[in-house]
Design an enzyme around this catalytic site. Structure first.
Site, PDB file in Angstrom:
ATOM      1  N   ASP A 143       2.965   6.473  12.295  1.00 42.73           N
ATOM      2  CA  ASP A 143       1.562   6.740  12.678  1.00 42.73           C
ATOM      3  C   ASP A 143       1.049   5.582  13.523  1.00 42.73           C
ATOM      4  OD1 ASP A 143       1.577   8.859  10.849  1.00 42.73           O
ATOM      5  OD2 ASP A 143       0.754   7.588   9.248  1.00 42.73           O
TER       6      ASP A 143
ATOM      7  N   ASP B  74      -6.513  12.002   2.301  1.00 41.79           N
ATOM      8  CA  ASP B  74      -5.390  12.651   2.982  1.00 41.79           C
ATOM      9  C   ASP B  74      -5.878  14.045   3.376  1.00 41.79           C
ATOM     10  OD1 ASP B  74      -3.013  13.384   4.014  1.00 41.79           O
ATOM     11  OD2 ASP B  74      -1.818  13.056   2.210  1.00 41.79           O
TER      12      ASP B  74
ATOM     13  N   ASP C 273      -0.525  23.721   2.137  1.00 46.43           N
ATOM     14  CA  ASP C 273      -1.196  22.424   2.020  1.00 46.43           C
ATOM     15  C   ASP C 273      -2.194  22.299   3.173  1.00 46.43           C
ATOM     16  OD1 ASP C 273      -1.610  19.930   0.938  1.00 46.43           O
ATOM     17  OD2 ASP C 273       0.124  19.002   1.898  1.00 46.43           O
TER      18      ASP C 273
ATOM     19  N   GLU D 132      -2.156  14.027  -5.303  1.00 44.34           N
ATOM     20  CA  GLU D 132      -2.921  14.702  -4.246  1.00 44.34           C
ATOM     21  C   GLU D 132      -3.439  16.035  -4.768  1.00 44.34           C
ATOM     22  OE1 GLU D 132      -1.599  14.530  -0.179  1.00 44.34           O
ATOM     23  OE2 GLU D 132      -2.089  16.644   0.126  1.00 44.34           O
TER      24      GLU D 132
ATOM     25  N   HIS E 178       1.809   5.784   7.717  1.00 46.68           N
ATOM     26  CA  HIS E 178       3.263   5.887   7.814  1.00 46.68           C
ATOM     27  C   HIS E 178       3.662   4.985   8.979  1.00 46.68           C
ATOM     28  CE1 HIS E 178       2.074   9.978   6.432  1.00 46.68           C
ATOM     29  NE2 HIS E 178       3.208  10.012   5.767  1.00 46.68           N
TER      30      HIS E 178
END
Ligand code: XLS
Ligand code: NI
Ligand code: NI
Length: 443
Positions: free
Chosen positions: A105, A339, A308, A269, A102
């Site tokens: 980040d 991830d 999550d 995901e 991102h």
């Protein structure tokens, strides 16, 4: 540049009998599986945010993991560069080629977006300089449009036109940086694109605005030479109560409704699939049969927890069924991004390597077992046989769209009652799958 992960060697394949925790048991990059080297079948990527950013912080406590990587203070450009150095050394030691990021980040976000953008220019120059002469490159980039308080009412779905402009500015810059770093994909994960209550929300209005933002991103991306894949990453909830990109079927319908399906695919995901009440394989299958499978965020949830958790994937039953879908898709246009994050008490540098070894081995194992499923043929043959009745003349007419209700009704009336139903053989098939998974993996 001094070594950051001291005492961690380059991780090598040693085979399933090895007891060395810092070795691959199944991931053998040069081994040819289904006609291609494992390293090409498995385009692994490191998620900048989890691996270089997440320090174990949770709702109940401060960080447990020191991720300064030698920098004096977090949240400085010195720290941002230390993360680059650490990330590159980490990827080299594991033989990982790709990273995902991102915007924020990569650099600490400034109060003024102009300064954030300047920092992004500086850090992307630094990344390019440090990766020169290596094969390390970007898999995909994205803009974080969920952490900053300005996005509390959404980004593309916001009620505030100025906030919408900030979202657009971030997407534009993140696309610039993704292209500069050679990214193959650009992701939209709808962090706060959803709602908490219909008492204050115009759903259609918000969805149209999200689609407009995506169209503008597509047009801008194509205009600056981005010819990779745009991706939507579905998730049903968290942080919002209702997120618009609930699951693959919903997101694909949205893309078709707004004419975005030629440029966008799914980034699936695993943990988001299970939050939506689906298996990972289900989401991959729905994407694949719609020619919409672009990339995956590899992780797994915890069946005891309802959120999550982003655990590293260890369930080889799931990675096998996932790799089956990926192989049947002819591979992934983008790649396999971990991830995933270390658990809070796994607080050493060595734990970062153990986590990736676990994830990479689980997917390598899944690939080996996929090859066996295909070569063995029993499962696929059963599926073909199960639908064999449609090979009849009448069956073919139905498949070709040539049948009429009258025709089919006539046949049913003539039969009076159908033959006895044929078994679906689920337990038998699960036994075959176990048999394949539990056999060896040696050449
Ligand atoms: C969060 C998402 C996020 C995306 C990128 O749940 O998985 O990490 O992958 O914004
Ligand atoms: Ni993700
Ligand atoms: Ni997630």
């Amino acid at each position: 540049m001094s070594e950051i992960f001291q005492n961690i060697p380059e991780i090598k394949f040693e085979g399933s009998k090895s007891k060395n925790p810092l070795s691959f048991k199944y991931y053998d990059p040069e081994r040819v599986v289904l006609g291609k080297k494992m390293k090409d079948q498995l385009p692994f990527a490191m998620a900048w945010w989890h691996n270089l950013g997440a320090n174990g912080v949770d709702m109940f406590g401060r960080g447990t993991i020191d991720k300064r990587f030698g920098a004096e203070k977090e949240g400085t450009m010195e720290h941002a560069k230390a993360k680059v150095d650490a990330g590159i050394e980490f990827m080299k030691k594991l033989g990982i080629k790709y990273y995902c990021f991102h915007d924020v980040d990569l650099v600490p976000e400034a109060d003024d977006i102009n300064e954030t953008n300047r920092r992004l220019d500086e850090i992307s120059d630094y990344i390019l300089e440090k990766t020169k002469g290596t094969d390390i490159t970007c898999l995909w980039g994205t803009a974080n449009m969920f952490s900053n308080p300005r996005f509390m009412n959404g980004a593309g779905s916001t009620n505030d036109v100025d906030v919408y402009c900030f979202a657009a500015a971030q997407v534009k810059k993140a696309l610039d940086i993704t292209v500069k770093l050679g990214g193959k994909g650009y992701v939209f994960w709808g962090g706060r694109e959803g709602y908490e209550t219909l008492l204050n929300t115009k759903v259609k209005f918000e969805q149209e605005n999200i689609a407009s933002l995506m169209k503008m991103a597509r047009d801008y991306g194509r205009s600056i030479g981005f010819n990779g894949t745009f991706l939507i990453e579905p998730k049903p909830k968290e942080p919002m109560k209702h997120q618009y990109d609930f699951d693959a079927a919903t997101a694909i319908g949205f893309l078709k409704e707004y004419g975005l399906d030629k440029d966008f695919k799914m980034n699936i995901e695993a943990n988001h699939a299970t939050l939506a009440g689906h298996t990972f394989q289900h989401e991959l299958r729905i994407s694949r049969i719609n020619d919409m499978l672009g990339s995956i965020d590899a992780n797994q949830g915890d069946i005891m927890l309802g959120w999550d958790t982003d655990c590293f994937p260890s369930n080889v039953y799931d990675t096998t069924l996932a790799m089956y879908e990926i192989v049947k898709n002819g591979g992934l246009p983008v790649g396999i991004n971990f991830d995933s994050k270390n658990r809070r008490p796994s607080n050493t540098y060595e734990d970062m390597f153990h986590a990736f070894i676990l994830g990479m081995d689980s997917f390598a194992f899944g690939l080996l077992k996929t090859a066996e499923i295909i070569e063995d043929g029993r499962l696929e043959k059963n599926v073909e046989e199960r639908y064999a009745s449609f090979d009849s003349d009448l069956g073919k007419k139905i498949r070709n769209g040539e049948a009429t209700l009258q025709m089919l009704s006539d046949r049913a009336l003539e039969l009076r009652a159908p033959k006895d139903p044929v078994s679906g053989k689920q337990e038998c098939l699960e036994g075959i799958l176990n048999n394949i998974i539990l056999s060896g993996t040696e050449n």
